[in-house]
Structures are given as structure tokens and as C-alpha cells.
Design a protein around this motif. Structure first.
Motif, short mmCIF file in Angstrom:
data_model
loop_
_atom_site.label_atom_id
_atom_site.label_comp_id
_atom_site.label_asym_id
_atom_site.label_seq_id
_atom_site.Cartn_x
_atom_site.Cartn_y
_atom_site.Cartn_z
N SER A 269 0.49 -1.23 0.13
CA SER A 269 0.08 -0.09 -0.11
C SER A 269 1.21 1.60 -0.34
CB SER A 269 -0.51 0.15 1.72
OG SER A 269 -0.33 -0.32 2.20
N TYR A 270 2.79 1.08 0.06
CA TYR A 270 3.04 2.32 -0.32
C TYR A 270 2.79 3.13 -0.88
CZ TYR A 270 7.46 5.02 0.53
OH TYR A 270 8.16 5.69 0.93
N PRO A 271 2.74 4.28 -1.04
CA PRO A 271 3.20 5.24 0.96
C PRO A 271 2.04 5.49 1.02
CG PRO A 271 2.76 6.17 -1.24
CD PRO A 271 2.71 4.94 -1.85
N GLN A 272 0.68 5.13 1.06
CA GLN A 272 -0.78 5.33 1.52
C GLN A 272 -0.43 4.17 2.89
OE1 GLN A 272 -3.68 4.79 -1.79
NE2 GLN A 272 -4.22 6.13 -0.32
N ARG A 273 -1.58 4.00 4.03
CA ARG A 273 -1.55 3.21 5.25
C ARG A 273 -2.84 3.03 4.82
NH1 ARG A 273 2.09 1.65 8.64
NH2 ARG A 273 3.70 3.43 9.52
N LEU A 274 -3.22 1.43 4.98
CA LEU A 274 -4.00 0.82 4.93
C LEU A 274 -4.93 0.31 5.94
CD1 LEU A 274 -4.73 -1.05 1.63
CD2 LEU A 274 -5.71 0.71 2.30
N PRO A 275 -6.59 0.50 6.36
CA PRO A 275 -6.11 -0.19 7.98
C PRO A 275 -6.41 -1.54 7.72
CG PRO A 275 -8.23 0.67 6.65
CD PRO A 275 -7.69 1.53 5.72
N THR A 276 -6.38 -2.31 9.01
CA THR A 276 -6.93 -3.45 8.94
C THR A 276 -7.59 -3.88 9.75
OG1 THR A 276 -5.28 -3.48 10.41
CG2 THR A 276 -3.65 -4.17 8.92
N TYR A 277 -8.28 -4.93 9.28
CA TYR A 277 -9.30 -5.96 10.80
C TYR A 277 -9.23 -6.43 11.70
CZ TYR A 277 -7.81 -10.50 7.54
OH TYR A 277 -7.39 -11.64 7.46
N TRP A 278 -7.50 -7.12 11.86
CA TRP A 278 -7.30 -7.84 13.14
C TRP A 278 -6.89 -6.46 14.30
CZ3 TRP A 278 -4.54 -8.32 9.04
CH2 TRP A 278 -3.48 -7.46 8.99
N GLY A 279 -7.49 -6.73 15.67
CA GLY A 279 -6.49 -5.99 16.20
C GLY A 279 -5.50 -5.24 16.82
N GLY A 280 -5.63 -4.10 17.03
CA GLY A 280 -3.57 -3.34 17.65
C GLY A 280 -4.04 -3.65 18.39
N LEU A 281 -2.60 -2.96 19.22
CA LEU A 281 -1.79 -3.35 20.46
C LEU A 281 -2.86 -2.38 21.81
CD1 LEU A 281 1.78 -2.19 19.82
CD2 LEU A 281 1.12 -5.52 20.30
N ASP A 282 -3.30 -3.56 22.77
CA ASP A 282 -3.47 -2.80 23.65
C ASP A 282 -2.66 -2.76 24.76
OD1 ASP A 282 -5.40 -2.97 25.86
OD2 ASP A 282 -6.58 -4.29 25.75
N PHE A 283 -2.69 -1.52 25.18
CA PHE A 283 -0.89 -0.63 26.39
C PHE A 283 -1.88 -1.16 27.62
CE2 PHE A 283 0.41 0.59 21.87
CZ PHE A 283 1.58 -0.41 22.32
N ALA A 284 -3.22 -0.85 27.60
CA ALA A 284 -3.48 -1.29 29.40
C ALA A 284 -2.97 -2.98 29.94
CB ALA A 284 -4.92 -1.06 29.38
N LYS A 285 -2.90 -3.89 28.83
CA LYS A 285 -2.85 -5.21 29.11
C LYS A 285 -1.30 -5.69 28.10
CE LYS A 285 -7.41 -6.53 28.68
NZ LYS A 285 -8.43 -7.23 27.34
#
Ligand code: MG
Length: 402
Positions: A269-285
Motif C-alpha cells: 500500500s506504500y506510500p499509503q496506509r490501509l486499515p487492517t481488520y485485526w486488532g491493534g496492541l492493547d497497552f493497558a494489557k
């Protein structure tokens, strides 16, 4: 306009994850070519789903009727012809070993960008690959997770301001194993990677740390930095993929789940960023993020890779080819885990490096080395070396894989 993508090694780990990215982003990408090793059945399913213009299977037969409008290419040079016949914007190279090298060069010569998930091509012929890309206005897009991380950290930065690149390594399954225990580990144990799910060859390379050594060489070619500016840190959680330190002491890092689909998607996708359907990092956990120096005594492959890198010329080719044979022998239970660095060291010591002249030159040095290491292993296993018997021995020996 949709980016037209060719996927080489489409039935392997990288290929399947690339197609997952394609599937999730039908408005951004279209698959125009597929090439696989021997898994004709999976390739046929992929052809039916993605309807590429052309497809190639190296060692299996795809019945023409499954192809619909897809041209099914055959013959030894099928993978290179695929590149020549299909109009594409990006070629993803996920083939193992040197199989994809001629196709990589062919794509670059046509001015097509290459998302290089395969390390060997850059390691054996980095200078040639980067010069061919520059001469044809094509880019080599970093697709290894660590190199994608560095690429992302460097965006918008002046590269002369870089003090050092730091590649993160999980440390593999034997990070805390003693030297004595290492002598007896089985292929099944070595294949249990703690954080990443990958093909067998790269998983063993992660267990020996040779993979990180190869990545030092890969980073050198991709980012044009001298070897003394490229370091390795052990980070067992595989959340930080690489770090870049700048001359003012600021450090940028890229963090994400250990999932190859992100670096693959970023390259495409470079130079663009596309959304992903899996979750991001949870910094609380978030787990604790640990960092430590690699154990160079238990894992001599890291130093062997540096030795080959600094020698240059054909030495990295010998490193790669010797490792390819050693890993295959280990997976088949023919040698022990510690014989892998021993065989690589022997191959490097017995080789007088010369400058790389061409891809054919590299391929012939690789073939010669494979033969030499195979013979060396047979000699030593009949005399002194202990042959490991535990672990699952795969079919198809000698030396065949996807
Ligand atoms: Mg990597």
C-alpha cells in the motif's frame, strides 16, 4: 487505480498471507499472477478465487480447465516468463531459497517494484539487485518485519542522521537453553517458535539466530548503511520489530503484533496506509517488553553471518547455501542442531571469496557449496558426529522442499 500484484510462492506462508491481504482489500489490489512450487491443488483454488491473468506451478500440474481465462504456464523458465508476460505494479517474492532470484531480477529489469520477503536473493546478490533496481527506476520494498519497521521509522528522516539500526530478535525457542541441551534438541523442538508462525527453514534459522545474521546483511543492502551501524537486540515478546537511533540519541521504534500481514500490506500500500481488520496492541494489557544482548557463544551463527558479510563478494552466498543444506539435514534428523553452525563455519573457511559477477555466478557458487556441505556432512556423520534420531523425519530427502 488498483495495484496489480504478482505473488511468487503463493501457496507458502508469505504467499498465503499476501493473498489474505488481497482478499481484505479488494478495492486496493488485484492479483494478476500466481506462482507456486508443488502444491498444485492449493494453487488451483487460488486461481479459481483470484482469477489471475497467468499462473505457474513448478513441480505440479494445474489442469487447464481450472484456470478459466488464466494462462497456465509450464517449463523451467515459467516463473520468469510469468513476469515477462503479465503487466504488474508490484511482485511479491515469497519463494524460498534462490528459486525466485531470476524472477526478482526480471521484475526489476521491467521497472516493477518488488516486495522482497525472500532474504536469500538480497544476501547473495545484494549489490546486483540494488543496482538493477536503481537503473530501472524500480524499488525494492522491505517486507521482512524488521526491515519494514526500519523503513517506517526512517520515513521523513534524513538518513545521514542515523546512528544505528537495531534489529529485534525473539531469540527463538532455545533462548534460555544451555549449550549442553542444545546438542540434543530435536527438529520438532526447533520448529516450536515462541512468537512467529513461519515456514520450516526460517523457523530453524530463527532458532540458530542465523536468520538475524541474514537480516543484518539484508538491512545493509536495503538501507545502504555499513555493518558496524547495524546491531541486534533480543526481545522475546516480538512486539518491537526494530529500532532506529539517530545522532541526537533519539530512538524510534515500530511496534505491532507479530503478524506478517502488516509488513506485507505496508509494502503493497506504500506510500499509503490501509486499515487492517485485526486488532491493534492493547497497552493497558501490554506485556513487559524485555531487551537483552544476544548470546553469541551458544548461537555462533550470528558471528558467522557477520564474518561472511564483512568478507563480502561470494562469502554471503556460501553462508546461505551452506545453511540451506545444514537446515535440511537437521530437519531430516541427519545432523544435530550444533552441526548447523559447524557446517557453515567449515564451508566459509574452505571458500576463497571473489567479487559477484552475475546472478549465474552466484547460483553456481551456491550449487558448488551445497554439494561441498552435503559431502562434508556425510563424511563427518560416518566418523565422529552424532546423528540425532529423535524428532519427526519428513519425506522427500534429499534436499527437496516447496
Ligand atoms: Mg524477519
Amino acid at each position: 487505480m488498483k495495484k496489480r500484484v504478482v505473488v511468487l510462492g503463493s501457496t507458502g506462508s508469505i504467499g498465503r498471507q499476501t493473498l489474505d491481504v488481497m482478499r481484505a482489500n479488494p478495492d486496493a489490489f488485484t492479483v494478476v499472477g500466481l506462482a507456486a512450487g508443488r502444491d498444485a491443488q492449493t494453487l488451483a483454488q487460488q486461481i479459481a478465487e483470484f482469477k489471475p491473468q497467468a499462473a505457474f506451478c513448478a513441480a505440479g500440474t494445474v489442469e487447464r480447465r481450472v484456470g478459466g481465462d488464466t494462462r497456465i504456464l509450464t517449463g523451467n523458465d515459467g516463473i520468469t516468463r510469468l513476469i515477462g508476460e503479465v503487466e504488474a505494479d508490484v511482485t511479491v517474492v515469497g519463494t524460498p531459497g534462490m528459486v525466485g532470484a531470476p524472477a526478482t531480477m526480471a521484475a526489476l529489469e521491467r521497472g516493477q517494484d518488488v516486495a522482497l520477503a525472500n532474504k536469500e536473493t538480497l544476501i547473495m546478490a545484494g549489490d546486483l539487485v540494488m543496482r538493477t533496481a536503481a537503473a530501472n527506476g524500480a524499488s525494492v520494498l522491505p517486507t521482512d518485519s524488521e526491515h519494514s519497521a526500519i523503513w517506517q521509522c526512517l520515513r521523513g528522516e534524513d538518513e545521514t542522521a542515523v546512528r544505528r539500526l537495531i534489529l529485534a530478535a525473539s531469540g527463538g525457542p532455545f533462548r534460555t537453553t544451555t549449550a549442553q541441551e542444545l546438542a540434543d534438541v530435536s527438529p520438532a523442538q526447533a520448529l516450536q517458535h515462541p512468537t512467529w508462525s513461519m515456514g520450516a527453514k526460517i523457523t530453524i534459522d530463527s532458532a540458530t539466530l542465523l536468520n538475524k545474521g541474514l537480516e543484518i546483511i539484508e538491512a545493509h543492502w536495503l538501507f545502504g548503511l555499513p555493518y558496524e551501524k547495524i546491531e541486534v537486540v533480543i526481545h522475546p515478546q516480538s512486539i518491537v520489530h526494530a529500532l532506529v537511533e539517530f545522532v541526537d540519541g533519539a530512538v524510534m521504534a515500530q511496534l505491532s503484533h507479530p503478524d506478517m500481514r502488516l509488513p506485507i500490506q505496508h509494502a503493497l500500500s506504500y506510500p499509503q496506509r490501509l486499515p487492517t481488520y485485526w486488532g491493534g496492541l492493547d497497552f493497558a494489557k501490554a506485556p513487559v517488553l524485555e531487551f537483552s544482548a544476544p548470546d553469541t557463544e551458544n548461537f555462533p551463527c550470528l558471528a558467522l553471518a557477520r564474518q561472511a558479510a564483512e568478507t563480502g563478494g561470494t562469502a554471503p552466498t556460501v553462508l546461505c547455501a551452506a545453511d540451506e543444506v545444514a537446515v535440511e539435514l537437521f530437519l531430516h534428523g541427519k545432523i544435530g542442531f550444533l552441526d548447523i553452525p559447524r557446517l557453515i563455519a567449515g564451508a566459509l573457511d574452505g571458500h576463497a571469496s571473489t567479487p559477484v559477477e552475475s546472478l549465474d555466478h552466484v547460483l553456481s557458487v551456491a550449487a558448488e557449496t551445497r554439494q561441498r556441505v552435503f559431502e562434508a556432512s556425510a563424511e563427518s556423520s560416518s566418523s565422529s558426529a552424532r546423528v540425532v534420531s529423535q524428532g519427526k523425519v519428513r519425506d522427500g530427502f534429499p534436499l527437496s522442499r516447496e
